[in-house]
Design a protein around this motif. Structure first.
Motif, PDB file in Angstrom:
ATOM      1  N   TYR A   6      33.812  71.849  68.090  1.00 23.50           N
ATOM      2  CA  TYR A   6      32.328  71.756  68.567  1.00 23.50           C
ATOM      3  C   TYR A   6      31.426  71.081  67.503  1.00 23.50           C
ATOM      4  O   TYR A   6      30.460  70.707  67.981  1.00 23.50           O
ATOM      5  N   LEU A   7      32.324  71.152  66.032  1.00 21.19           N
ATOM      6  CA  LEU A   7      31.231  70.646  65.078  1.00 21.19           C
ATOM      7  C   LEU A   7      32.011  69.299  64.324  1.00 21.19           C
ATOM      8  O   LEU A   7      31.343  68.835  63.565  1.00 21.19           O
ATOM      9  N   GLY A   8      33.187  69.050  64.894  1.00 16.43           N
ATOM     10  CA  GLY A   8      33.923  68.008  64.291  1.00 16.43           C
ATOM     11  C   GLY A   8      34.140  68.206  62.683  1.00 16.43           C
ATOM     12  O   GLY A   8      34.388  67.162  62.077  1.00 16.43           O
ATOM     13  N   ILE A   9      34.136  69.329  62.263  1.00 18.08           N
ATOM     14  CA  ILE A   9      34.481  69.517  61.023  1.00 18.08           C
ATOM     15  C   ILE A   9      35.593  70.713  60.670  1.00 18.08           C
ATOM     16  O   ILE A   9      35.710  71.611  61.706  1.00 18.08           O
TER      17      ILE A   9
ATOM     18  N   SER B 260       7.461  44.783  74.486  1.00 13.74           N
ATOM     19  CA  SER B 260       7.979  43.686  73.542  1.00 13.74           C
ATOM     20  C   SER B 260       9.337  43.886  73.546  1.00 13.74           C
ATOM     21  O   SER B 260      10.030  44.004  72.624  1.00 13.74           O
ATOM     22  N   TRP B 261      10.089  43.781  74.780  1.00 16.23           N
ATOM     23  CA  TRP B 261      11.485  44.251  75.027  1.00 16.23           C
ATOM     24  C   TRP B 261      12.432  43.011  74.126  1.00 16.23           C
ATOM     25  O   TRP B 261      13.586  43.343  73.779  1.00 16.23           O
ATOM     26  N   GLU B 262      11.753  41.799  73.876  1.00 13.83           N
ATOM     27  CA  GLU B 262      12.550  40.960  73.548  1.00 13.83           C
ATOM     28  C   GLU B 262      13.019  41.219  71.991  1.00 13.83           C
ATOM     29  O   GLU B 262      13.735  40.905  71.270  1.00 13.83           O
ATOM     30  N   ALA B 263      12.203  42.196  71.456  1.00 14.29           N
ATOM     31  CA  ALA B 263      12.211  42.574  70.135  1.00 14.29           C
ATOM     32  C   ALA B 263      13.407  43.807  69.737  1.00 14.29           C
ATOM     33  O   ALA B 263      13.618  44.041  68.850  1.00 14.29           O
ATOM     34  N   LEU B 264      13.959  44.217  70.929  1.00 15.55           N
ATOM     35  CA  LEU B 264      14.675  45.332  70.781  1.00 15.55           C
ATOM     36  C   LEU B 264      16.145  44.945  70.197  1.00 15.55           C
ATOM     37  O   LEU B 264      16.630  43.993  70.331  1.00 15.55           O
ATOM     38  N   CYS B 265      16.599  45.802  69.622  1.00 18.60           N
ATOM     39  CA  CYS B 265      18.111  46.078  69.268  1.00 18.60           C
ATOM     40  C   CYS B 265      18.164  44.890  68.179  1.00 18.60           C
ATOM     41  O   CYS B 265      19.330  44.280  68.049  1.00 18.60           O
ATOM     42  N   ALA B 266      17.295  44.855  67.107  1.00 17.50           N
ATOM     43  CA  ALA B 266      17.590  43.621  66.008  1.00 17.50           C
ATOM     44  C   ALA B 266      18.804  44.333  65.173  1.00 17.50           C
ATOM     45  O   ALA B 266      18.650  45.708  64.999  1.00 17.50           O
ATOM     46  N   ARG B 267      19.602  43.575  64.841  1.00 17.59           N
ATOM     47  CA  ARG B 267      20.651  44.020  64.026  1.00 17.59           C
ATOM     48  C   ARG B 267      20.289  44.457  62.573  1.00 17.59           C
ATOM     49  O   ARG B 267      19.411  43.621  62.032  1.00 17.59           O
ATOM     50  N   ARG B 268      20.882  45.213  62.225  1.00 25.17           N
ATOM     51  CA  ARG B 268      20.208  45.973  60.702  1.00 25.17           C
ATOM     52  C   ARG B 268      21.295  45.216  59.888  1.00 25.17           C
ATOM     53  O   ARG B 268      22.531  45.696  59.691  1.00 25.17           O
ATOM     54  N   GLU B 269      21.003  44.143  58.964  1.00 27.24           N
ATOM     55  CA  GLU B 269      21.997  43.889  58.156  1.00 27.24           C
ATOM     56  C   GLU B 269      22.092  44.776  56.769  1.00 27.24           C
ATOM     57  O   GLU B 269      21.561  45.221  56.234  1.00 27.24           O
ATOM     58  N   GLY B 270      23.409  44.546  56.408  1.00 31.64           N
ATOM     59  CA  GLY B 270      23.826  45.447  55.129  1.00 31.64           C
ATOM     60  C   GLY B 270      23.815  46.991  55.373  1.00 31.64           C
ATOM     61  O   GLY B 270      23.712  47.645  54.277  1.00 31.64           O
ATOM     62  N   GLU B 271      23.606  47.342  56.570  1.00 30.04           N
ATOM     63  CA  GLU B 271      23.386  48.830  56.559  1.00 30.04           C
ATOM     64  C   GLU B 271      24.669  49.485  56.600  1.00 30.04           C
ATOM     65  O   GLU B 271      25.867  49.153  56.951  1.00 30.04           O
ATOM     66  N   LYS B 272      24.741  50.605  55.649  1.00 29.05           N
ATOM     67  CA  LYS B 272      25.906  51.423  55.478  1.00 29.05           C
ATOM     68  C   LYS B 272      26.082  52.386  56.456  1.00 29.05           C
ATOM     69  O   LYS B 272      25.387  53.081  56.916  1.00 29.05           O
ATOM     70  N   GLU B 273      27.350  52.526  56.873  1.00 29.98           N
ATOM     71  CA  GLU B 273      27.869  53.274  58.257  1.00 29.98           C
ATOM     72  C   GLU B 273      28.009  54.726  57.386  1.00 29.98           C
ATOM     73  O   GLU B 273      28.923  54.937  56.512  1.00 29.98           O
ATOM     74  N   SER B 274      27.454  55.778  58.064  1.00 28.97           N
ATOM     75  CA  SER B 274      27.946  57.236  57.658  1.00 28.97           C
ATOM     76  C   SER B 274      29.141  57.500  58.402  1.00 28.97           C
ATOM     77  O   SER B 274      29.520  57.003  59.567  1.00 28.97           O
ATOM     78  N   PRO B 275      30.036  58.279  57.886  1.00 35.43           N
ATOM     79  CA  PRO B 275      31.388  58.909  58.679  1.00 35.43           C
ATOM     80  C   PRO B 275      30.936  59.181  60.026  1.00 35.43           C
ATOM     81  O   PRO B 275      29.808  59.850  60.218  1.00 35.43           O
ATOM     82  N   GLN B 276      31.624  59.067  60.966  1.00 38.70           N
ATOM     83  CA  GLN B 276      31.476  59.566  62.325  1.00 38.70           C
ATOM     84  C   GLN B 276      32.139  60.848  62.482  1.00 38.70           C
ATOM     85  O   GLN B 276      33.158  60.970  61.945  1.00 38.70           O
ATOM     86  N   SER B 277      31.509  61.665  63.357  1.00 42.52           N
ATOM     87  CA  SER B 277      32.061  62.743  63.656  1.00 42.52           C
ATOM     88  C   SER B 277      31.890  63.106  65.271  1.00 42.52           C
ATOM     89  O   SER B 277      30.785  62.873  65.637  1.00 42.52           O
ATOM     90  N   PHE B 278      32.824  63.311  65.590  1.00 41.23           N
ATOM     91  CA  PHE B 278      33.052  63.378  67.264  1.00 41.23           C
ATOM     92  C   PHE B 278      33.258  64.823  67.636  1.00 41.23           C
ATOM     93  O   PHE B 278      34.052  65.571  67.022  1.00 41.23           O
TER      94      PHE B 278
END
Lengths: 165, 165
Positions: free
Chosen positions: A102-105, B11-29
């Motif tokens: 439930y919390l992924g940890i 201004s939907w054409e502005a949506l979803c600009a990619r963020r360069e150099g963004e560090k991903e945090s660990p994913q938890s599912f």
């Protein structure tokens, strides 16, 4: 941030009875961030509603209890966990299966009491506290107290149910 | 249960600009049930706090907005989505990537307006409403209105940011 939950059950041998013939509902897996931020909104709302942190803590515990009472059904149906033989196995099920689910940890289990009826869970990567900065005037707030309530409610349900069997 | 979210951006054409150099945090599912029940506790609390459903809906939207404003950062960092070329692509990103990522579902996109600037999202398996039974006296409550607020906040942030670039 460390959070420790310390609790005791009277009939731990009754924990985790397998539910036979339980139909599993479809699983959906998701990233934790929306949950984390929604939980933050809940705590913020409670801090507006109640005058002091102790009352917020109590309310979080109460909400968690009500959640645990319902979540245990889902947990038993999904986890296929059998009856635990002792409280140490119970602790393992909580930390390694329930928290993971439930919390992924996976919290670490420490501080066993000499009698083996109390332990602490240490949540080193608690997703509920991501992005959280508590203001100075909330030093008594137990931010993740909902989780203690969830465990309390879930454990109580299992014990009660089996005491009547 | 069907929920439809109808919204428009200038201004939907502005949506979803990619963020360069963004560090991903660990994913938890994680499984959605704890989130679902916690969300239920939040809505219940708001129903206690506010006198009528309209005010609860407003508050859910406001909370969602504040969440969306923060969640968009996480989304852009994790999703690697590039700039959308039109609003139809934007709709696809919201339904097929964002909803999948944070709620584990893919809403269907329908009811496009002739001008292509409005559409509906149909959430057929909305995990937020699992276990939920609304009492009769809350017929005006838009239970999942937080999600509309999240989209509003997230979309607004992206547009604003690019308007200033």
């Amino acid at each position: 941030m460390l959070i420790s939950s310390r609790f005791r059950t009277c009939s731990w041998e009754a924990l985790c009875a397998r539910r036979e013939g339980e139909k599993e509902s479809p699983q959906s897996f998701l990233n934790s961030e929306l949950f984390t931020l929604t939980y933050g909104a809940l705590v913020t709302q409670l801090c507006k509603d109640y005058e002091n942190d102790e009352d917020v803590n109590k309310q979080l515990d109460k909400m968690g209890y009500n959640i645990g009472v319902r979540l245990i059904e889902d947990f038993l149906a999904r986890s296929n966990v059998g009856r635990c033989h002792d409280f140490r196995e119970t602790a393992d099920v909580i930390a390694k299966i329930a928290f993971k689910m439930y919390l992924g940890i996976t919290p670490s289990i420490t501080n066993w009491s000499p009698g083996g009826d109390e332990f602490s869970l240490i949540l080193e990567n608690n997703p509920l506290v991501d992005f959280v900065e508590l203001p100075d005037n909330h030093s008594s707030l137990i931010y993740s107290n909902l989780l203690c309530g969830v465990l309390r409610g879930a454990l109580e349900m299992v014990s009660q149910r089996l005491l009547f069997q």
